[in-house]
Write a protein that holds these residues in place. Sequence first.
Motif, mmCIF file in Angstrom:
data_model
loop_
_atom_site.group_PDB
_atom_site.id
_atom_site.type_symbol
_atom_site.label_atom_id
_atom_site.label_comp_id
_atom_site.label_asym_id
_atom_site.label_seq_id
_atom_site.Cartn_x
_atom_site.Cartn_y
_atom_site.Cartn_z
ATOM 1 N N THR A 119 -2.116 3.797 17.358
ATOM 2 C CA THR A 119 -2.533 4.801 16.371
ATOM 3 C C THR A 119 -1.353 5.234 15.498
ATOM 4 O OG1 THR A 119 -4.249 5.595 17.885
ATOM 5 C CG2 THR A 119 -3.599 7.056 16.075
ATOM 6 N N LEU A 120 -0.224 5.498 16.170
ATOM 7 C CA LEU A 120 0.974 5.872 15.406
ATOM 8 C C LEU A 120 1.409 4.744 14.488
ATOM 9 C CD1 LEU A 120 3.071 7.669 18.169
ATOM 10 C CD2 LEU A 120 1.821 8.721 16.278
ATOM 11 N N GLN A 121 1.199 3.519 14.954
ATOM 12 C CA GLN A 121 1.545 2.371 14.113
ATOM 13 C C GLN A 121 0.720 2.378 12.828
ATOM 14 O OE1 GLN A 121 0.856 -1.361 16.036
ATOM 15 N NE2 GLN A 121 2.011 -2.544 14.531
ATOM 16 N N ALA A 122 -0.569 2.716 12.977
ATOM 17 C CA ALA A 122 -1.425 2.797 11.783
ATOM 18 C C ALA A 122 -0.980 3.932 10.867
ATOM 19 C CB ALA A 122 -2.884 2.979 12.202
ATOM 20 N N VAL A 123 -0.616 5.088 11.454
ATOM 21 C CA VAL A 123 -0.151 6.230 10.647
ATOM 22 C C VAL A 123 1.127 5.875 9.899
ATOM 23 C CG1 VAL A 123 0.716 8.595 10.764
ATOM 24 C CG2 VAL A 123 -1.266 7.914 12.134
ATOM 25 N N PHE A 124 2.066 5.259 10.636
ATOM 26 C CA PHE A 124 3.328 4.880 10.004
ATOM 27 C C PHE A 124 3.102 3.840 8.911
ATOM 28 C CE2 PHE A 124 5.603 6.013 14.171
ATOM 29 C CZ PHE A 124 5.740 7.332 13.740
ATOM 30 N N ALA A 125 2.141 2.955 9.123
ATOM 31 C CA ALA A 125 1.839 1.969 8.082
ATOM 32 C C ALA A 125 1.324 2.659 6.820
ATOM 33 C CB ALA A 125 0.800 0.971 8.598
ATOM 34 N N GLY A 126 0.451 3.689 7.008
ATOM 35 C CA GLY A 126 -0.040 4.427 5.840
ATOM 36 C C GLY A 126 1.073 5.172 5.120
ATOM 37 N N MET A 127 1.964 5.751 5.894
ATOM 38 C CA MET A 127 3.078 6.476 5.265
ATOM 39 C C MET A 127 3.954 5.528 4.463
ATOM 40 S SD MET A 127 4.065 8.977 8.482
ATOM 41 C CE MET A 127 5.495 9.613 7.643
ATOM 42 N N ILE A 128 4.194 4.364 5.008
ATOM 43 C CA ILE A 128 5.013 3.394 4.280
ATOM 44 C C ILE A 128 4.298 2.942 3.011
ATOM 45 C CG2 ILE A 128 5.969 1.061 4.417
ATOM 46 C CD1 ILE A 128 6.506 1.565 7.381
ATOM 47 N N ALA A 129 2.982 2.741 3.115
ATOM 48 C CA ALA A 129 2.225 2.318 1.922
ATOM 49 C C ALA A 129 2.292 3.380 0.834
ATOM 50 C CB ALA A 129 0.776 2.033 2.317
ATOM 51 N N PHE A 130 2.152 4.636 1.236
ATOM 52 C CA PHE A 130 2.226 5.722 0.237
ATOM 53 C C PHE A 130 3.624 5.821 -0.358
ATOM 54 C CE2 PHE A 130 -1.334 7.916 2.783
ATOM 55 C CZ PHE A 130 -2.285 7.157 2.138
ATOM 56 N N TRP B 60 -3.525 18.855 7.975
ATOM 57 C CA TRP B 60 -2.812 18.409 9.197
ATOM 58 C C TRP B 60 -3.726 18.483 10.412
ATOM 59 C CZ3 TRP B 60 1.675 21.601 11.744
ATOM 60 C CH2 TRP B 60 2.199 20.862 12.834
ATOM 61 N N ILE B 61 -4.459 19.585 10.546
ATOM 62 C CA ILE B 61 -5.344 19.775 11.681
ATOM 63 C C ILE B 61 -6.463 18.737 11.677
ATOM 64 C CG2 ILE B 61 -7.011 21.338 12.731
ATOM 65 C CD1 ILE B 61 -5.215 23.647 11.827
ATOM 66 N N VAL B 62 -6.997 18.471 10.511
ATOM 67 C CA VAL B 62 -8.108 17.506 10.424
ATOM 68 C C VAL B 62 -7.624 16.102 10.823
ATOM 69 C CG1 VAL B 62 -9.675 16.349 8.826
ATOM 70 C CG2 VAL B 62 -9.374 18.823 8.700
ATOM 71 N N VAL B 63 -6.480 15.721 10.282
ATOM 72 C CA VAL B 63 -5.963 14.385 10.618
ATOM 73 C C VAL B 63 -5.612 14.282 12.106
ATOM 74 C CG1 VAL B 63 -4.089 12.769 10.209
ATOM 75 C CG2 VAL B 63 -5.138 13.977 8.292
ATOM 76 N N ALA B 64 -4.983 15.334 12.659
ATOM 77 C CA ALA B 64 -4.629 15.324 14.082
ATOM 78 C C ALA B 64 -5.866 15.238 14.964
ATOM 79 C CB ALA B 64 -3.807 16.568 14.423
ATOM 80 N N TYR B 65 -6.901 15.963 14.615
ATOM 81 C CA TYR B 65 -8.143 15.913 15.401
ATOM 82 C C TYR B 65 -8.758 14.521 15.347
ATOM 83 C CZ TYR B 65 -12.990 16.625 16.727
ATOM 84 O OH TYR B 65 -14.224 16.506 17.324
ATOM 85 N N PHE B 66 -8.745 13.946 14.163
ATOM 86 C CA PHE B 66 -9.316 12.604 14.015
ATOM 87 C C PHE B 66 -8.554 11.586 14.880
ATOM 88 C CE2 PHE B 66 -9.119 8.473 11.890
ATOM 89 C CZ PHE B 66 -10.467 8.121 11.916
#
Length: 812
Positions: free
Chosen positions: A624-635, A676-682
Amino acid sequence: MTVTNSTVSWHVGSTMFDSAKIAMYLSKKEKVGLTDSETIDEDDDSVGDTRLTDNQNRLLHLINLHTANAKNREGSDRWIRKQALQVLVYEGVIAEVFDYDYAPQSSLIDNRRVWVNVSQEGQSDVEFLREDGLINALLVSSKAYKPVVMYQLSDKGEVLLQKMSRREKEVVNAFAHKPESRELLKTSWDGESYWLQSSASDYKKRSTSTDIEDVSYVSSAYIPQCLRYGGRPTLSNAHRAQESGIDNIRDNNLDEIITLNSGGFISNVIDGDASGTTLELSPELTSVEVLDYTETNHINFEAEIRFREDPGVVQVETFGVSLNAEGVCFYGLQLEAVMNRIKDNISLDHLSRILVDAQEDSSSVVDSVISENQRGMLDLVFMGDARNRNKFNLIIANEITPHLTAGEYMDKAEYENEFQQVLGDTRAAYDITERDTLIFGSQGLLLCGPSSRNYEPLLCAYLQYVTIDIFLQNVFSRVWILDDDLKASYEVVDTIEYDNLALGRSRNRIASLSKQIISLEQILGYLEEALSMMNVPLEPPEQEGRSLYKRLDLSALKDQLKRRVKDVKKNLAGSQKQLELLRQRVEIDSQNNIASLSSELEKNTKQLCVLQASNGDTARILRTLQAVFAGMIAFDILDRITGDWTVVDSEWLSEFVDGVIKKHMLLWFVVSIVAWIVVAYFLDRKTFLENWRSRGITSLDITLNRKIDVSKLIDHLAEKEKTSEECMFMENKQIVKVTYKDPTPAEWGGAAPFVTLEYDEKNNILLNVVIQYNRREARKDSVFNAQELKQKLLHELSGRQIFVDEGGNSEK
């Protein structure tokens, strides 16, 4: 020719009893142990005012060198063992310090029978010193439960020793110490020989006390007439006399000997390649010539010993051997010449050395004809040293010079010392007639006189009982040693709790002890059978025979042996119970170990399962963190492309940003926290669902052991997506373990299982099947249970005609 089972069993038991009879002729011209120059003159031998002879003075000083009395209660006494003293006395004889004679004697050293040169005159002087109170004697027991005699200088001896001249002491010191020093030499045994060594240095020298001198002699086979049943007489070697007793071993296999009707050689070597071309073995063989026999009842034969001797030594040695169905074996020889003395004038010194050859070679004769099982029983009782087992000698002589009464022979001096060379410690002597004398010893029996041969039936009966008595003494010791082994095994069992190898050692010891007890029980059964089959001869009618019959006391001896056999059986029964308790103790400790190991294994398994689940959760979180980090890098990449431009610069959003967000300073902060809360919950919800699905595993382990068509199974596996494959090559097996994920999850309710097939490719057997099925990934209305999973897989394998019957045909 065959024998019955009872006869064979009797032979097995009868391997235990040994005795010897050697027919001798001693001339009238020789004194027993004395030449004309060897008369005693006490006045000449006395030294100073000690009232002792030179030999006794020196012997007393030798004992003083090796012993000591404690000066107080905190100190300790030092004693010298009888065997060590005998070796030192022998070395003194060789060094000409003692004017003694010596002869070989069978001694028990470290559970082994060894022939040692012993001076009976020296031992007689030791007994004289003891009886006079000059030395103390102590009796202890060895680990083999044999008596051990020790000596120590007494207070009276110390006082007398002060009167001994310095010259006499220096004579003893010269051979008792290391050359040119005052380092006292002590005896040590290395398993083969005695050594004289100093504890203060590395000096040591080998003692020749175990080197027995060979003498040349010619003998003929001899079998008493009371044991013959026709057939040709034994051949005489008297014509070979210029080239220069009855022994009884109760063992043998009649059938094996009877096959040698035409004569030939025999050996105790076992041929391990009977179908081969050649066999190499020692040239020392035994030649056998059958004299007479009856089927399964008895056999008499001659056995010629053909062993290599040292250069210059000629030994023509032929035994007469008589075996019967009761298991009794007599073997004997008659001396024709010894050294340069033909027929008569046989010296007891020479005879003592001939007895060594007779006892050793008789063992070789018997070992060549008994079975391996019988030799194993002998080795069990005699601790692997059956070849040197102690035997009983019967010596028959027509005449002995000088002819004295029995009481005069038992003089505790020269005459008795000479007899002890061939009979061991003398016990008693009797006059059967005016011309016939009977002398009993610990290792033999001597009957001399013109009528001695008339008593052979009584003497043969006596030998049977006395050899059982000797053997029973060894059995008693063996049972006591067995008890010590049981105690030692208990000590090993006590270490099972913390010694991982102790359990295996305990089981090995129990197996060995069980085998020993079984063999000992068989031996005792054979002893009982032997005693029941042996009949006591009737009392002879003549006065001389009745006198000998009374002295032998055969009925009382037989009754004593029966009681002793019962005693041994009681002791062995106690050992058997101890072994059962030991076995139960080991089983309890083994079960406790298994329970403890199972508990530890279960605990470790649970820990591994928790760790595995935790690792799975961590892995999913990382994905999951890998997907988040991938999105951050894309942005971030997009920000690099657009530069400073943001969506807030657009006309359609600028009014909202200027009018709402910039005018309300906390609004954007609130929006950020909510996002932040919405993304963390998801993300948390997604991780929880993945972890929940991963824990819905149904595992099946199916043992099949069914014949298969390996080629069809390989074709079936080729269609699957293999995840792993293992191969193990063994001598008669080739184990293959293949794991694959089924490519058709729809057929399994939407969840593709992982299947592991373990099969023996060499023997065409499907051994085991393991199925891992995630039921939470399947559709709720199509989830398979364990029974359905098994049926589905077996149906699939059967559909591919993988299973076959014993004939190799596919099962439908």
